[in-house]
Design a protein around this motif. Structure first.
Motif, PDB file in Angstrom:
ATOM      1  N   GLY A  23      -4.180  -5.897   6.395  1.00 25.05           N
ATOM      2  CA  GLY A  23      -4.746  -4.979   6.219  1.00 25.05           C
ATOM      3  C   GLY A  23      -4.820  -4.766   4.354  1.00 25.05           C
ATOM      4  O   GLY A  23      -6.356  -4.888   3.643  1.00 25.05           O
ATOM      5  N   GLU A  26      -6.998  -8.135   3.643  1.00 19.08           N
ATOM      6  CA  GLU A  26      -8.251  -7.761   3.931  1.00 19.08           C
ATOM      7  C   GLU A  26      -9.253  -6.563   3.100  1.00 19.08           C
ATOM      8  O   GLU A  26     -10.213  -6.826   2.770  1.00 19.08           O
ATOM      9  N   LYS A  27      -8.538  -5.610   2.004  1.00 19.73           N
ATOM     10  CA  LYS A  27      -8.847  -4.796   1.395  1.00 19.73           C
ATOM     11  C   LYS A  27      -9.121  -4.913   0.064  1.00 19.73           C
ATOM     12  O   LYS A  27     -10.410  -5.079  -0.615  1.00 19.73           O
ATOM     13  N   TRP A  28      -8.558  -5.986   0.003  1.00 19.31           N
ATOM     14  CA  TRP A  28      -8.331  -6.765  -1.196  1.00 19.31           C
ATOM     15  C   TRP A  28      -8.767  -7.734  -1.231  1.00 19.31           C
ATOM     16  O   TRP A  28      -7.396  -9.136  -1.482  1.00 19.31           O
ATOM     17  N   VAL A 130      -0.410   1.216   3.660  1.00 22.06           N
ATOM     18  CA  VAL A 130      -1.883   0.823   3.735  1.00 22.06           C
ATOM     19  C   VAL A 130      -2.656   1.623   3.983  1.00 22.06           C
ATOM     20  O   VAL A 130      -3.829   1.620   2.746  1.00 22.06           O
ATOM     21  N   GLN A 131      -2.834   2.290   5.204  1.00 28.20           N
ATOM     22  CA  GLN A 131      -3.872   3.512   5.361  1.00 28.20           C
ATOM     23  C   GLN A 131      -3.420   4.414   4.275  1.00 28.20           C
ATOM     24  O   GLN A 131      -4.800   5.290   3.872  1.00 28.20           O
ATOM     25  N   GLY A 135      -6.973   1.691   3.150  1.00 28.24           N
ATOM     26  CA  GLY A 135      -7.134   0.449   4.070  1.00 28.24           C
ATOM     27  C   GLY A 135      -6.779   0.930   4.982  1.00 28.24           C
ATOM     28  O   GLY A 135      -6.868   1.903   5.978  1.00 28.24           O
ATOM     29  N   SER A 136      -7.146  -0.518   6.240  1.00 36.11           N
ATOM     30  CA  SER A 136      -6.403  -0.050   7.300  1.00 36.11           C
ATOM     31  C   SER A 136      -5.893  -1.740   8.040  1.00 36.11           C
ATOM     32  O   SER A 136      -5.302  -2.361   7.691  1.00 36.11           O
TER      33      SER A 136
END
Length: 299
Positions: A23, A26-28, A130-131, A135-136
């Motif tokens: 996650g 994927e966010k960064w 992460v949330q 993010g997820s």
């Protein structure tokens, strides 16, 4: 952006944390992500587009960060100043580690998350930091490292089954004699070749197996590297095992998995994977023939 994730524990703990790390990726997507984990685990995830580097958690000097107001290791202190974001899954109830991290000059945002006693699926519990960052949960398969990419399936005379009849905790293990009895039942209906996996915790496995189950089409292999185990799992037609780190590795590899749960709860500790199915009866082990019947239906 440079991110550090600190995670203690065994193989299963590490693999259950990877959806959270994915996650972050994927966010960064352009971030450099490093991990402080068991040294062997780095062989699974280090590579382009995955994890840039792994520093062994047992590397000398890190223990100084668990002592209150002690002298901190200079190399680790310098290392902690390199990151914009640090997520720690280390057990730190009195914030001794965090206090020393700050004292050493640790930079950026620091998030501490207690990995113990999840009330939901463990991978969801571990993804909470992460949330909180917006993010997820990510797809942990995007973290396949260079040493495990590109496994090619080979032609086999018989369907290949891999069994890991052990785990790090003896209470989670069904007796090997019961495994053999169930394989004898299944062999009456199916033709297959078994590779029995044994690691440091299963040193006596080969001696416990009847000769017929470790010769000919069958074999017992011991102390493979994690990439070698991964390749065995990913190229198999079926994996069977307990609640163990190897079972989590099998699920991550994409293998078709039947996981036998005894005292632990699959709602919390099931391996991730689209092809993972779990047998559980609230803490009891299967009656004679019950596991074979379940596996027969699964395949």
């Amino acid at each position: 952006m440079k991110i550090l994730v600190l995670r203690g524990g065994a193989l299963g703990d590490f693999l259950l944390t990877l959806p959270a790390v994915a996650g972050l990726r994927e966010k960064w997507p352009e971030a450099e992500i490093e991990m402080v984990v068991g040294k062997k685990f780095g062989e699974l995830v280090v590579g382009e587009g995955a994890i840039q580097a792994v520093r062994p958690i047992d590397q000398p000097g890190l223990a100084s960060f668990y002592a209150r107001a002690g002298k901190l290791d200079a190399e680790w202190s310098d290392y902690f100043t390199e990151f914009d974001l640090t997520i720690s899954y280390l057990f730190d109830p009195d914030e001794i580690f965090f206090t020393n991290w700050k004292r050493a000059g640790g930079t950026g945002e620091y998030i501490s998350h207690d990995p113990r006693n999840p009330k939901e699926a463990a991978w969801k519990h571990l993804a909470q930091p992460v949330q909180r960052l917006g993010g997820s949960v990510g797809d942990s398969r995007r973290l396949f490292g260079e040493k495990i990419k590109g496994v090619k399936k080979t032609q086999k005379r018989k369907p290949s089954w891999v069994i890991h009849a052990g785990s790090g905790g003896s209470k989670k293990n069904w007796p090997i004699q019961s495994w053999v009895q169930e394989m004898e039942v299944l062999a009456q209906k199916h033709d297959f070749a078994i590779t029995w996996l044994a690691g440091e915790a299963e040193l006596g496995l080969e001696g416990e197996l009847p000769e017929i189950w470790k010769r000919g089409d069958h074999a017992c292999v011991q102390n493979l590297t994690l990439p070698e185990v991964f390749h065995q799992l990913q190229s198999s037609d079926l994996y069977l095992g307990h609640d163990s780190g190897i079972s989590h590795l099998a699920g991550w590899s994409g293998a078709k998995c039947g996981i036998l749960f005894g005292v632990t709860d699959p709602a919390v500790w099931s391996p991730l994977g689209e092809r993972v199915k779990c047998w559980s009866r609230g803490g009891r082990w299967p009656e004679p023939g019950e596991w074979a019947e379940w596996v027969d239906r699964m395949i």
